[in-house]
Scaffold this motif. Structure first.
Motif: not given
Length: 167
Positions: A9-21, A26-31, A149-156
């Motif tokens: 996670s860098t600035n609450n954005t996931f980065s990962a290997a390119q694997i398609f499905t 689940i693409s985004e979540v705000q807590v 954990d994401p902060g106020t008004n931040e999403s994953m």
């Protein structure tokens, strides 16, 4: 899942290997929207396939803290369809209208939760995709939890590639 077993996670954005499905992810979540907006919760689903997916029989679930039991957020019906390469948004009912959610319930998410898209019954249905920001062994996750954990008004947000756009 949409990504490999490991992610950073860098600035609450996931980065990962390119694997398609071939299934919904689940693409985004705000807590939380902050102390006075604790119901500003949403879960965005994405269909990466070339065909529409009917969500009948699927459900969004959460687990709180170290619970080993699911709590249903919403059980989808045949009227819930995600178009090819499209998004579908659940939100807390107090927040849904302001963000144009497709569906809403009164459920909320918290810092100690984990979530999953299941096909079938609570606790035993097949987990299609999961995301956790809780380190408990019982949390719903595919590998390691999101941290911090994401902060106020931040999403994953999950992206296929760091340069990915909505297009």
């Amino acid at each position: 899942s949409y990504f490999s077993d490991t992610a950073t996670s860098t600035n609450n954005t996931f980065s990962a290997a390119q694997i398609f499905t071939n299934h919904v992810v689940i693409s985004e979540v705000q807590v939380t929207g902050g102390p006075s907006n604790t119901t500003n919760d949403f879960i965005e689903l994405y269909n990466p396939t070339s065909s529409a997916i009917n969500l009948d029989g699927y459900r969004l679930v959460k687990r709180t803290g170290s619970s080993s039991s699911d709590t249903s957020i919403i059980a989808f019906t045949s009227s819930h369809i995600i178009p090819s390469h499209g998004f579908f948004l659940w939100a807390n009912s107090g927040f849904a209208a302001s963000i144009g959610a497709d569906v809403s319930t009164t459920d909320t998410l918290a810092a100690s939760n984990s979530i999953a898209l299941r096909f079938g019954s609570l606790d035993v249905g097949t987990i299609i995709d999961a995301l956790s920001w809780n380190s408990s062994v019982n949390s719903l996750k595919e590998s390691t939890e999101f941290s911090p954990d994401p902060g106020t008004n931040e999403s994953m947000e999950r992206k296929a590639l760091s340069a990915s756009t909505a297009v």
